[in-house]
Structures are given as structure tokens and as C-alpha cells.
Enzyme design. Structure first.
Site, PDB file in Angstrom:
ATOM      1  N   ASP A   1       0.816  -1.214   0.000  1.00  0.00           N
ATOM      2  CA  ASP A   1       0.000   0.000   0.000  1.00  0.00           C
ATOM      3  C   ASP A   1       0.853   1.270   0.000  1.00  0.00           C
ATOM      4  OD1 ASP A   1      -2.541  -1.339   0.116  1.00  0.00           O
ATOM      5  OD2 ASP A   1      -2.103  -1.820   2.204  1.00  0.00           O
TER       6      ASP A   1
ATOM      7  N   ASP B   1      -2.096   5.545   6.095  1.00  0.00           N
ATOM      8  CA  ASP B   1      -1.878   4.473   5.113  1.00  0.00           C
ATOM      9  C   ASP B   1      -0.683   3.609   5.488  1.00  0.00           C
ATOM     10  OD1 ASP B   1      -3.995   5.556   3.791  1.00  0.00           O
ATOM     11  OD2 ASP B   1      -2.861   6.350   2.110  1.00  0.00           O
TER      12      ASP B   1
END
Length: 655
Positions: A246, A623
């Protein structure tokens, strides 16, 4: 055959069409985007589109009756003996990466051929590549047989890419647009350092079979991808796909929003092929595609199949303002407490791949901490569907509305900088993707002259080998394969390296100066307007998440959608036992942690939130990337981004 068609109908109970565009067509204007979101006229899943009799390759093999429907290719053996219960007679299009047409190198063979590349699930659940080659030999001349093979290959390609077929017109290769152009960004040290090997062995062959044109760049350092996308001519690309975890997509997203033309740049479709240790977004895409939960290579193959099919979806983004006033954008989550502690402290176990999080969780439970803070959020006006209908969602037990205060809107000017288009590596040479003696792939199905490894598919003992018979000529200006690629040169350098250094704690994440203003948020440090809910106390964790998955196998918000316009807030208050917290995370693997009725677990759907840590030390992540510690606030910007998801499916369609 009828049994196969009935089985196909049962597997086709799908939700409404959600695609915004298909491969080969990218809407540029707002009107185009609206038109593209309109679903095409529905076709009955069992409606036969094409039917015919074909031989096999080698030529001495059996003969088959093929029937193509909108959802599958049905194969029934005719000779030497029809099968009562055909094995492998139903090839679902969800398992097909692409197809191509071929011809024999023998001048005496008037037949034409077409090959279908599939990735069916084996008995143990994993996918294995299989190529089925069929011989069109019903006509006396090669030209007529070639027309028939091209008709089938064109129809199948249109179905795979979501392109409409003419109702009563002739199916010709002219229906196919130019191959989509993708920019692949690979972090060669993603996960356990296997990202480049997985990309070379699995991703590149599959997208070659699908006919997707690409250019590939290996990232060399932290924030390299952000710098690359800032200088790209985005009109040359139909999508940017990261082959990593990610974190690389986080860099791409913030690089796009840091451009002076961020309003157009952020519309560039982004995709992810999971080769990292944290693959949360890929897990959500896998679920959206209707596949069973998967990890490792299986998850990568599922996401690659969806990418080959094309199709995108609006993506909500979260604008996060940090204590220093800088701003970054998130597509995944903001975390404080147990989740962020595990994420950052497990960095030293990165060589273990996704197992680092399991080890980090065990260590985190052994040294469980609580953090005091103030957490405020603006509730959503429309509540999402409950993740557990039998149990009400936990809510905040204490609520405090702060006094309103007028706040001027915060102006965020875009970052103005002039960056010329960055030089891109030359296309991969064919030897990097094909074995010696393999025929060259079709231009319509090749990637800038490269192709999949097909020597075993197109050759047999005693049979003349097959060579490609292109559906369409290569478009003008298509670059030729280089004799030596910078990518292949770098492969030897990677082998001698031990890997990229791990990010240092507190290292800055990609910061975006562009993006839309946060009209729901007053400046940090000022009172919140009416309608906000505030709670203060001791927390084990606070998690704000956009998609459904926190990890490839962790479904934190099972009811979340990519474009629901909400940030899903979960928190765990102090007082929970280690056993109860472990039970929550084990239940999260199935997405039913809300049904446990844990009194310490809270949930709310919101449009914005503010987090003010009152504990002097702690870890905050966006994130999965560590950011500066201190107060922060965030707002959802619905549908600001575009995510390459592939066509939607229904849960359990593989069963």
C-alpha cells in the site's frame, strides 16, 4: 451443455453494474463519465453469442463444440467420444486473462488457430495457468479459417474488456480499440523482497496475454514514485499501477495531488497489484471482484485477472491535516494506538512478509498500552448498512458538543513547479518474457513487442509450430523492443543488494500541497462547529478507515464501499483484556467482530474527524506510513480518485 448453462446462471447473480469505463475507453469530460456509468443493455448470462465446431492442437487431438456466452466459454468434446460429464468444459471469463490468433508455420496447413489463456482454481484452491488452443478448419482456405478464428478472438476480447458487441453486425477486429497503456511502478524490495520476481513470473506474462501495453519502472528509494508521477505526461497513460504494498500507491496518490494540474491528475486511474507485506487495498479489490479471500500469489493472480478485465470505480479520499499544518491524502486509513504501534514496530521484521504483522500483534499484546486523547467526529447524515444486523453498533457513551466558532475557510494553493517529462525505460525485450524458440506474440496482444512464455502452448512433437497471426497491425509509432533494457540491467544490481533501508521513525510521508479545500474543517486548535460528537478518555486504539480491509485478511469495515462518502471510525477503550482484544482481531479475519458484542468496541460513520492525543508519546500512521505526532484532523472527499478494480462480482461466486 444445459447443466453448464444453468450453473453459469447461478453464478451470475451480481449487483448493479458499477464500471465507469472499460479498457480501451477512458471518459475525458464530465458528460462522458456520466454516460460511462450507465450500465449497458443486459444480456442473459446463458445467451449463446457464438457457436461452432473446432479441432485441437496438435491436430490429432479431439474435436470440440464451442459455445461463447456473456459469462463463459463452454467446451464439449465431440470426437473421438462425447463426454457424458465434460471435465474442464466450462471456462468462466472471470478466469480468462486474454486470447490470441495463430497460424501454422507449415505452408500446407490451411487451418487457423486461436488460443485462450486461463487461470482456473485447482483442487487446493490455488490458480494455475492453462492455455487452450483450438483449430479453425471448417473452410477450404486459410483466409476463411482466419476470419473465423479472428471472429472468436475478437468477441472474447470484447467480453473480457467490457466492450459492446454488435447486435446483428459482423464481428471483426475493427471493434477493438488500441491496447490500453499502463505505467507499472515496481518496488523490487516489497514484501519479502520477492516483488520483482513475482512481477516477472506472474504479472508481466498475464498482462501480455491480455494485450495491455505497458512501461515498467523500478523505484529506487522512498518517495521515488511521488517524484516520478509529478513529472509525467499523464495524457500518455490510461492508468498507473503499483506492484508493491500500500505504501507505493500512497506515494503515487500524493504525487498526483502535488501537481499544478491536480484536478485532472487525480482522475488518472490508479491500480495496485499486491506484492508487499501490507495489501489492504488489494484485499478490498479482491472482495469487490467477488473472489474468495486470498493471500500471497493467489491474491496477486486474482487482482491481476481483474486488472486485465479493465473497469474502474470512483474512490473516496481522505485529506489529513497534520499538527504542523501540512496536508497529505489517504486512500486507506489513519491509525493511533495498537494498530499503528504494530505497524511501525513490526518494520524490523519486514523480511517475514505479511507474517510480520502476526508477530507484531503478539508482541503488542504482551506490552499492551493505553493512550489518553480527545476524539471528535462529524456524523454521517445517512447511516451505512449495519455490518451486523443482529447487533447494534457500539456508540460513544459520553458525548460533548463544543461551542461553535466561525472559522474562515482554509486556502490550499496548489504546488507550482515545472518538471519536464521524465525519461522512461525502454520496453522489456522479448527474451525477458519468452523462452528460446517461442513465436513472437501478436501486436494486439503483446506489450510493446514483449509477450508471454508460450513455447509449450504453440508447439508439439511432430507438429509444425504455430506463429502469431495479428488481429490488428501495430499502431504507428509503437516502439520496438530494445536489445538491452535498463530494467534487465538493474536486475543484476538488485541481486547484489541487501535491500532498501527501512524508513526511519518519524520520516516524513508524501505531503501534498494541492487538492480540494477542507470545507468541513476549521483550523486545528479552534473550536469545532455544532453537530460534532466529542469523547475524551483512555483508548487502546483509534482507527479511521475508508475501504473494507485493514489488511489482505482483515476486514475492519465489512460494509464499507469505495465510494460511500464515509470514513468508518472504530475505537477500543481501555479496560479490554488481552484475550478479548485478540478475539476481536481473530473475528476481524471474517469481518464479524462487531457481532461479538464487545462493550469496549465503538463504531461511527463520519464525514470528518479530529484526533487530539493527550499522551505525550505515541505513533500516528496514515496508510501505514508514520507521520508527525500531534493533533490531526481529516475530511472525506467523495469520489475524488479513480481506482482500477475490474468488474464487480458477488461474494462467493467461486464456490
Amino acid at each position: 451443455m444445459n447443466g453448464h448453462l444453468e450453473a453459469e446462471e447461478r453464478q451470475d447473480q451480481r449487483p448493479e453494474q458499477e464500471l465507469t469505463w472499460s479498457w480501451g475507453y477512458r471518459p475525458r469530460s464530465a458528460l462522458d463519465r456520466v454516460k460511462a456509468m450507465a450500465p449497458p443493455p443486459p444480456l442473459t448470462p446463458s445467451t449463446p453469442l457464438l457457436h461452432g465446431e473446432f479441432g485441437s492442437y496438435p491436430a490429432r487431438g479431439p474435436r470440440f463444440a464451442l459455445t461463447l456466452t456473456p459469462q463463459a466459454l463452454h467446451i464439449q468434446r465431440l470426437r473421438p467420444k462425447p463426454e457424458a460429464r465434460p471435465r474442464g468444459g466450462l471456462v468462466l471469463l472471470t478466469e480468462v486473462s486474454g486470447c490470441c490468433t495463430l497460424r501454422s508455420r507449415s505452408p500446407l496447413d490451411s487451418a487457423a488457430y486461436f488460443c485462450v489463456y486461463t487461470y482456473p482454481r485447482g483442487r487446493r484452491g490455488g490458480r494455475r495457468r492453462a492455455a487452450r488452443t483450438f483449430r479453425a478448419d471448417g473452410a477450404a482456405t486459410y483466409e476463411e479459417n482466419r476470419t473465423e478464428a479472428q471472429r472468436w478472438a475478437t468477441a472474447l476480447t470484447c467480453l473480457l474488456r467490457g466492450l459492446p458487441l454488435p447486435g446483428d453486425g459482423e464481428i471483426t477486429p475493427d471493434l477493438l480499440p488500441r491496447p490500453p497503456r499502463l505505467l507499472l511502478l515496481v518496488n523490487p524490495f516489497g514484501g519479502r523482497g520477492l516483488a520483482w520476481q513475482w512481477c516477472k513470473n506472474h504479472v508481466l506474462p498475464m498482462i501480455s496475454e491480455a494485450g495491455l501495453s505497458f512501461n515498467l519502472i523500478q523505484t529506487e528509494r522512498q518517495n521515488h514514485a511521488r517524484e516520478l508521477v509529478q513529472g509525467l505526461n499523464l495524457s500518455e497513460w490510461d492508468g498507473i499501477v503499483t506492484v508493491s504494498g500500500d505504501g507505493l500507491l500512497h506515494e503515487v496518490l500524493n504525487g498526483l495531488l502535488q501537481r499544478p494540474d491536480w484536478e485532472e491528475a487525480v482522475k488518472t486511474p490508479m491500480g495496485i497489484l499486491p506484492c508487499g507485506s501490507g495489501n489492504a487495498l488489494a484485499g478490498a479489490i479482491n472482495q469487490h471482484g467477488g473472489f474468495e479471500p486470498a493471500l500471497g500469489i493467489d491474491l496477486l493472480l486474482n487482482c491481476s485477472l481483474l486488472l486485465c478485465r479493465g473497469g474502474s470505480h470512483p474512490l473516496d479520499l481522505l485529506s489529513v491535516t497534520l499538527a504542523s499544518g501540512s496536508r497529505c491524502f489517504s486512500f486507506l486509513s489513519v491509525a493511533w494506538g495498537f494498530v499503528s504501534d504494530v505497524d511501525i514496530q513490526s518494520e524490523r521484521f519486514r523480511a517475514l512478509g505479511s507474517a510480520r504483522f502476526t508477530l507484531g500483534t503478539v508482541l503488542g499484546l504482551a506490552t499492551l498500552h493505553t493512550y489518553r486523547g480527545r476524539f471528535s467526529y462529524l456524523p454521517a447524515t445517512v447511516e451505512p448498512a449495519s455490518p451486523a444486523p443482529a447487533h447494534g453498533l457500539p456508540r460513544a457513551k459520553s458525548e460533548l458538543t463544543l461551542a461553535p466558532a466561525p472559522a474562515p475557510p482554509v486556502a490550499h494553493s496548489p504546488l507550482h513547479r515545472s518538471v519536464s517529462d521524465l525519461p522512461l525505460p525502454l520496453p522489456l525485450p522479448q527474451p525477458a518474457l519468452t523462452s528460446p524458440g517461442s513465436p513472437e506474440p501478436l501486436p494486439i496482444l503483446s506489450l510493446n513487442g514483449g509477450g508471454p512464455e508460450l513455447a509449450g502452448d504453440w508447439g508439439g512433437a511432430g507438429d509444425a509450430p504455430l506463429s502469431p497471426d495479428p488481429l490488428l497491425p501495430s499502431p504507428p509509432g509503437t516502439p520496438k523492443a530494445a536489445q538491452l533494457s535498463p530494467i534487465s540491467e538493474g536486475a543484476s544490481e538488485m541481486a547484489a543488494s541487501s535491500g532498501l533501508p527501512s524508513p526511519t521513525p518519524g520520516a516524513p510521508v508524501a505531503i501534498s500541497a494541492g487538492g480540494p479545500p477542507d470545507h468541513l474543517l476549521p483550523p486545528l486548535g479552534t473550536p469545532l462547529p455544532p453537530g460534532w460528537v466529542t469523547m475524551e478518555g483512555d483508548f487502546v486504539l483509534i482507527l479511521a478507515i475508508l475501504p473494507s480491509h485493514l489488511g489482505a485478511d482483515l476486514v475492519a469495515a465489512p460494509h464499507a464501499r469505495f465510494d460511500d462518502g464515509l470514513v468508518h471510525l472504530c475505537w477500543v477503550r481501555s479496560g479490554i483484556s488481552r484475550t478479548a482484544l485478540l478475539r476481536l482481531f481473530l473475528a476481524m479475519e471474517r469481518g464479524n467482530h462487531f457481532s461479538l458484542g464487545c462493550p469496549h468496541l465503538g463504531y461511527a460513520a463520519a464525514r470528518a474527524f479530529r484526533l487530539e492525543p493527550l499522551t505525550p508519546r505515541g505513533v500516528l500512521t496514515v496508510d501505514g506510513e508514520q507521520v508527525e505526532y500531534g493533533p490531526l484532523q481529516a475530511q472525506v472527499h467523495p469520489g475524488l480518485g479513480t481506482l482500477l478494480t475490474g468488474p464487480p462480482g458477488c461474494p462467493g461466486r467461486e464456490a
